[in-house]
Write a protein that holds these residues in place. Structure first.
Motif, PDB file in Angstrom:
ATOM      1  N   UNK A  47       0.515  -0.991  -0.252  1.00 10.50           N
ATOM      2  CA  UNK A  47      -0.025   0.107  -0.236  1.00 10.50           C
ATOM      3  C   UNK A  47       1.429   1.441  -0.570  1.00 10.50           C
ATOM      4  N   UNK A  48       0.552   2.663  -0.899  1.00 10.93           N
ATOM      5  CA  UNK A  48       1.290   3.265  -0.737  1.00 10.93           C
ATOM      6  C   UNK A  48       0.933   4.066   0.312  1.00 10.93           C
ATOM      7  N   UNK A  49       2.095   5.489   0.576  1.00 13.95           N
ATOM      8  CA  UNK A  49       2.027   6.023   1.612  1.00 13.95           C
ATOM      9  C   UNK A  49       1.873   7.019   2.007  1.00 13.95           C
ATOM     10  N   UNK A  50       0.845   7.975   2.543  1.00  8.90           N
ATOM     11  CA  UNK A  50       0.406   9.356   2.653  1.00  8.90           C
ATOM     12  C   UNK A  50       1.220   9.987   1.479  1.00  8.90           C
ATOM     13  N   UNK A  51       2.771  10.483   1.643  1.00 11.79           N
ATOM     14  CA  UNK A  51       3.333  10.902   1.015  1.00 11.79           C
ATOM     15  C   UNK A  51       3.235  10.613  -0.529  1.00 11.79           C
ATOM     16  N   UNK A  52       3.804   9.386  -0.738  1.00 11.61           N
ATOM     17  CA  UNK A  52       3.485   9.809  -1.919  1.00 11.61           C
ATOM     18  C   UNK A  52       2.014   9.618  -2.854  1.00 11.61           C
ATOM     19  N   UNK A  53       0.888   9.129  -2.245  1.00  9.60           N
ATOM     20  CA  UNK A  53      -0.297   9.627  -2.466  1.00  9.60           C
ATOM     21  C   UNK A  53      -0.647  11.406  -2.481  1.00  9.60           C
ATOM     22  N   UNK A  54       0.089  11.989  -1.698  1.00  8.28           N
ATOM     23  CA  UNK A  54       0.228  13.252  -1.645  1.00  8.28           C
ATOM     24  C   UNK A  54       0.958  14.122  -2.612  1.00  8.28           C
ATOM     25  N   UNK A  55       2.194  13.732  -3.719  1.00 10.11           N
ATOM     26  CA  UNK A  55       2.811  13.554  -3.988  1.00 10.11           C
ATOM     27  C   UNK A  55       2.417  13.738  -6.047  1.00 10.11           C
ATOM     28  N   UNK A  56       1.523  12.708  -5.556  1.00 11.02           N
ATOM     29  CA  UNK A  56       0.600  12.093  -7.300  1.00 11.02           C
ATOM     30  C   UNK A  56      -0.220  13.215  -7.154  1.00 11.02           C
ATOM     31  N   UNK A  57      -1.088  13.249  -6.094  1.00  6.80           N
ATOM     32  CA  UNK A  57      -1.976  14.371  -6.630  1.00  6.80           C
ATOM     33  C   UNK A  57      -1.651  15.844  -6.739  1.00  6.80           C
ATOM     34  N   UNK A  58      -0.556  15.980  -6.631  1.00  8.88           N
ATOM     35  CA  UNK A  58      -0.065  17.248  -6.325  1.00  8.88           C
ATOM     36  C   UNK A  58       0.578  17.698  -8.464  1.00  8.88           C
ATOM     37  N   UNK A  59       1.223  15.950  -8.204  1.00 10.36           N
ATOM     38  CA  UNK A  59       2.008  16.037 -10.345  1.00 10.36           C
ATOM     39  C   UNK A  59       0.503  16.133 -10.998  1.00 10.36           C
ATOM     40  N   UNK A  60      -0.834  15.437 -10.336  1.00  7.68           N
ATOM     41  CA  UNK A  60      -1.351  15.538 -11.335  1.00  7.68           C
ATOM     42  C   UNK A  60      -1.916  16.756 -11.511  1.00  7.68           C
ATOM     43  N   UNK A  61      -2.036  18.041 -10.284  1.00  6.71           N
ATOM     44  CA  UNK A  61      -2.231  19.321  -9.988  1.00  6.71           C
ATOM     45  C   UNK A  61      -1.865  19.688 -11.916  1.00  6.71           C
ATOM     46  N   UNK A  62      -0.609  19.220 -10.764  1.00 11.34           N
ATOM     47  CA  UNK A  62       0.474  20.807 -11.884  1.00 11.34           C
ATOM     48  C   UNK A  62       0.167  20.058 -14.046  1.00 11.34           C
ATOM     49  N   UNK A  63      -0.273  19.224 -14.115  1.00 14.51           N
ATOM     50  CA  UNK A  63      -0.575  18.840 -15.254  1.00 14.51           C
ATOM     51  C   UNK A  63      -1.799  19.167 -16.054  1.00 14.51           C
ATOM     52  N   UNK A  64      -2.783  19.027 -14.611  1.00 17.66           N
ATOM     53  CA  UNK A  64      -4.097  19.063 -14.955  1.00 17.66           C
ATOM     54  C   UNK A  64      -5.070  20.504 -15.150  1.00 17.66           C
ATOM     55  N   UNK A  65      -3.249  20.980 -14.495  1.00 26.61           N
ATOM     56  CA  UNK A  65      -4.418  22.861 -14.103  1.00 26.61           C
ATOM     57  C   UNK A  65      -5.524  22.877 -13.432  1.00 26.61           C
ATOM     58  N   UNK A  66      -6.148  23.777 -13.366  1.00 27.78           N
ATOM     59  CA  UNK A  66      -7.513  24.060 -12.603  1.00 27.78           C
ATOM     60  C   UNK A  66      -8.926  22.795 -13.018  1.00 27.78           C
ATOM     61  N   UNK A  67      -8.045  21.568 -13.006  1.00 26.64           N
ATOM     62  CA  UNK A  67      -9.293  20.276 -13.476  1.00 26.64           C
ATOM     63  C   UNK A  67      -9.273  20.100 -11.808  1.00 26.64           C
ATOM     64  N   UNK A  68      -8.922  20.841 -10.683  1.00 24.30           N
ATOM     65  CA  UNK A  68      -9.508  20.176  -9.420  1.00 24.30           C
ATOM     66  C   UNK A  68     -10.131  21.309  -8.830  1.00 24.30           C
ATOM     67  N   UNK A  69     -10.165  22.435  -9.236  1.00 18.18           N
ATOM     68  CA  UNK A  69     -10.744  22.836  -8.642  1.00 18.18           C
ATOM     69  C   UNK A  69     -12.234  23.159  -8.591  1.00 18.18           C
ATOM     70  N   UNK A  70     -13.004  23.239  -6.988  1.00 17.59           N
ATOM     71  CA  UNK A  70     -14.549  22.781  -7.260  1.00 17.59           C
ATOM     72  C   UNK A  70     -15.421  24.050  -8.560  1.00 17.59           C
ATOM     73  N   UNK A  71     -15.867  22.998  -9.230  1.00 17.55           N
ATOM     74  CA  UNK A  71     -16.597  24.104 -10.454  1.00 17.55           C
ATOM     75  C   UNK A  71     -18.028  24.390  -9.794  1.00 17.55           C
ATOM     76  N   UNK A  72     -18.338  25.768 -10.566  1.00 17.39           N
ATOM     77  CA  UNK A  72     -19.129  26.325 -10.272  1.00 17.39           C
ATOM     78  C   UNK A  72     -20.808  25.911 -10.485  1.00 17.39           C
ATOM     79  N   UNK A  73     -21.880  25.815  -9.640  1.00 20.74           N
ATOM     80  CA  UNK A  73     -23.260  25.121 -10.178  1.00 20.74           C
ATOM     81  C   UNK A  73     -24.273  26.231  -9.462  1.00 20.74           C
ATOM     82  N   UNK A  74     -25.560  25.705 -10.317  1.00 23.11           N
ATOM     83  CA  UNK A  74     -26.516  26.443  -9.923  1.00 23.11           C
ATOM     84  C   UNK A  74     -27.104  25.609  -9.312  1.00 23.11           C
TER      85      UNK A  74
END
Length: 250
Positions: free
Chosen positions: A1-28
């Motif tokens: 099982x991956x450690x929390x540190x590795x998971x956190x690093x992977x999420x940061x990498x994905x954010x850098x690649x996908x830009x604003x894909x992790x921001x909460x989208x506006x809803x009505x």
């Protein structure tokens, strides 16, 4: 099982690649807890395509579905583009659902293909609060184009699926829409003073991305575009020992 540190690093990498894909989208949101709590995004995503179909081919159900969309558009920001195939929209009715005439731009299309192209152009403009269209047929590729055109913006796309032939389900064909709704007229409750009460609709969320379908009974849009939970259902949802708001609208 991956450690929390590795998971956190992977999420940061994905954010850098996908830009604003992790921001909460506006809803009505609808502003009704029993409805919004059951929507995966807490409301209708502004950067998405949402489909609506009438519960039947008759005029009362068709009007209910049309006013359902008008109420959503009324609560969106800015001007509205409504693309039609026929000149059958009743402006005073839209006004009663909160959609002022001065906000609406109308365009008439020769066929479904031209209508979908006009909708896509309106979505890419980024200066409209909502783009609405009414078609009998729209394939998966066409709905995917509308969804892609809406993504990244704040212009909600509303596509009404009209009944193409007797017995056929307008929502039966595959679609890239984020939500798909069926709206039908329902009996209203007479007022104690005489006359009929506020119109009611039977509203079904047939499909939503990352969420479950549900059915509910709602009172029709008022002059601000807002729906309401019938008084009896609202009182029941707040009564001691009753189901939570998440399930009360089912």
């Amino acid at each position: 099982m991956s450690s929390p540190a590795i998971i956190a690093e992977l999420r940061e990498t994905l954010r850098a690649i996908e830009g604003d894909g992790y921001r909460r989208r506006e809803t009505l949101p609808f502003g009704i807890a029993q409805v919004d709590s059951r929507l995966a995004d807490g409301g209708l995503r502004l950067d998405g395509l949402h489909e609506v179909a009438a519960g039947g081919a008759d005029m009362s159900n068709d009007a209910a579905a049309t006013l359902f969309m008008a109420g959503i558009a009324a609560r969106a920001w800015g001007p509205i583009l409504w693309v039609v195939r026929r000149r059958d929209l009743f402006a005073p009715g839209l006004y009663q659902a909160g959609l002022s005439p001065e906000r609406v731009l109308y365009a008439e299309a020769r066929d479904d293909a031209e209508l979908l192209a006009l909708m896509e152009e309106g979505l890419r403009h980024r200066g409209l609060g909502a783009v609405i269209g009414e078609v009998k047929r729209a394939g998966m590729a066409a709905t995917r184009r509308l969804q892609l055109a809406a993504e990244g913006g704040r212009t909600i796309a509303l596509l009404m699926r009209r009944h193409a032939r007797e017995g056929a389900d307008p929502l039966g064909a595959p679609s890239a829409a984020l939500t798909r709704w069926r709206v039908a007229a329902a009996p209203s409750v007479p007022l104690r003073s005489g006359g009929m009460g506020r119109p009611r609709w039977s509203v079904s969320l047939v499909r939503q991305r990352s969420g479950e379908p549900f059915d509910t009974l709602l009172e029709a849009c008022d002059d601000t575009g807002r729906l309401a939970l019938p008084a009896a259902l609202g009182d029941r949802s707040r009564a001691p020992g009753r189901a939570s708001p998440r399930t009360a609208a089912a």
